[in-house]
Scaffold this motif. Sequence first.
Motif, short mmCIF file in Angstrom:
data_model
loop_
_atom_site.label_atom_id
_atom_site.label_comp_id
_atom_site.label_asym_id
_atom_site.label_seq_id
_atom_site.Cartn_x
_atom_site.Cartn_y
_atom_site.Cartn_z
N CYS A 8 0.85 -1.20 0.00
CA CYS A 8 0.00 0.00 0.00
C CYS A 8 0.88 1.24 0.00
CB CYS A 8 -0.94 -0.03 1.20
SG CYS A 8 -2.26 1.18 1.07
N ASN A 10 2.67 4.18 -2.96
CA ASN A 10 2.17 5.30 -3.77
C ASN A 10 0.99 4.89 -4.65
OD1 ASN A 10 4.04 7.29 -2.92
ND2 ASN A 10 5.61 6.20 -4.07
N MET A 11 1.12 3.73 -5.34
CA MET A 11 0.07 3.38 -6.31
C MET A 11 -1.20 2.91 -5.61
SD MET A 11 -0.56 3.63 -9.46
CE MET A 11 -2.29 3.94 -9.18
N LYS A 35 4.82 -3.67 4.61
CA LYS A 35 6.01 -4.35 5.16
C LYS A 35 6.22 -4.07 6.65
CE LYS A 35 10.63 -5.55 3.70
NZ LYS A 35 10.34 -6.98 3.85
N ASN A 55 0.15 -10.46 5.30
CA ASN A 55 -0.38 -10.59 3.92
C ASN A 55 -1.46 -11.67 3.84
OD1 ASN A 55 1.37 -8.64 3.00
ND2 ASN A 55 2.95 -10.10 2.41
N VAL A 69 2.79 -4.64 -4.74
CA VAL A 69 4.17 -4.53 -4.22
C VAL A 69 5.10 -4.32 -5.41
CG1 VAL A 69 3.81 -5.91 -2.14
CG2 VAL A 69 4.49 -7.04 -4.26
N VAL A 94 -1.20 -4.89 -10.22
CA VAL A 94 -0.81 -3.60 -10.82
C VAL A 94 0.70 -3.59 -11.06
CG1 VAL A 94 -2.68 -2.43 -9.56
CG2 VAL A 94 -0.35 -2.28 -8.69
N ALA A 96 4.28 -3.89 -12.51
CA ALA A 96 4.89 -3.74 -13.83
C ALA A 96 5.72 -4.99 -14.16
CB ALA A 96 5.79 -2.50 -13.86
#
Length: 264
Positions: A8, A10-11, A35, A55, A69, A94, A96
């Motif tokens: 959780c 920036n994105m 974390k 988690n 993450v 999300v 990359a």
Amino acid sequence: MKLGFIGCGNMASAIIGGILNKGLAQPEDICASVKTQSSAQKIQNTLGISCTTNNLEVAKTADYLFLAVKPQFCTDVALQIKDALTDKQVIISVIAGKNLEWLKEHLGNDKKIIRTMPNTPALVGEGVTGVCPDNLTSDEDLQNVLTLLRSFGQADIVTEPILDIVGAVSGSSPAFVFMFIEALADGAVAEGMPRKQAYDFAAQAVLGSAKMVLETKKHPGELKDMVCSPAGTTIEGVNTLEKEGMRSAVMDAVRACIQKTRKL
Ligand SMILES: NC(=O)C1=CN([C@@H]2O[C@H](COP(=O)(O)OP(=O)(O)OC[C@H]3O[C@@H](n4cnc5c(N)ncnc54)[C@H](O)[C@@H]3O)[C@@H](O)[C@H]2O)C=CC1
Ligand SMILES: O=C(O)[C@@H]1CCC=N1
């Protein structure tokens, strides 16, 4: 509908902020894991959602589970949660560079997984997200996820190879745009404009220009020409940017992001 976020930063914070702003979910319907205990506390205070360092707890309770993450922590996280996941949940990545094949291998071939690529303007309801579902995701699941993603901006389905390009052209590009706004303002400050006013004028000019592209549907070159009066001031600036290779630098930056994504 319970929403879970593993990671959780920036994105994910931008996504959660966007969803809460639109009232699509209430804080009590959202939980996240991070974390450290100190960032869990900070997130609870700022977003009002429950946040833990466990988690597994989030993976077990979420109907829609976002994985947010950094790519380098994905393998560890996948190992922790894999056995707790069910084929009823929808997992939305999300992250990359981690493709559907990688996600299936690490989370289970029977899991419903949707790969997405959002961007941080989600925080202010102006995000844009590329969406690539696997073949187990039903139409209903997909529509529910699109509704969530559209609560903080636009969302469109793309093929997986295009998703990596989305990561650059809209995922990373806000960083380039912020640099551009900062540079515009620095130029104005150098000539005497107060800094705060310079950021406001520069940012509004970028916002208005983006709106013109979207709303007039005119070619960006035509819109540029409308600003450049013959023998005027703007064409002098355009000449400087061409001499300094701005377009080529921006193209190279987009392609550098895509190359890096393909290596992740
Ligand atoms: N920042 C952006 O503009 C965008 C980011 N993304 C993707 O979003 C993902 C996250 O990026 P950011 O939010 O920028 O990173 P970040 O560093 O701001 O956030 C990462 C989060 O993961 C948490 N984390 C780290 N290890 C963990 C673990 N073992 N278990 C649970 N949580 C853990 C951290 O506590 C932090 O909350 C990346 O995979 C990135 O590719 C995608 C599109 C845009
Ligand atoms: O820098 C990154 O890795 C992420 C992916 C797209 C935008 N930010």
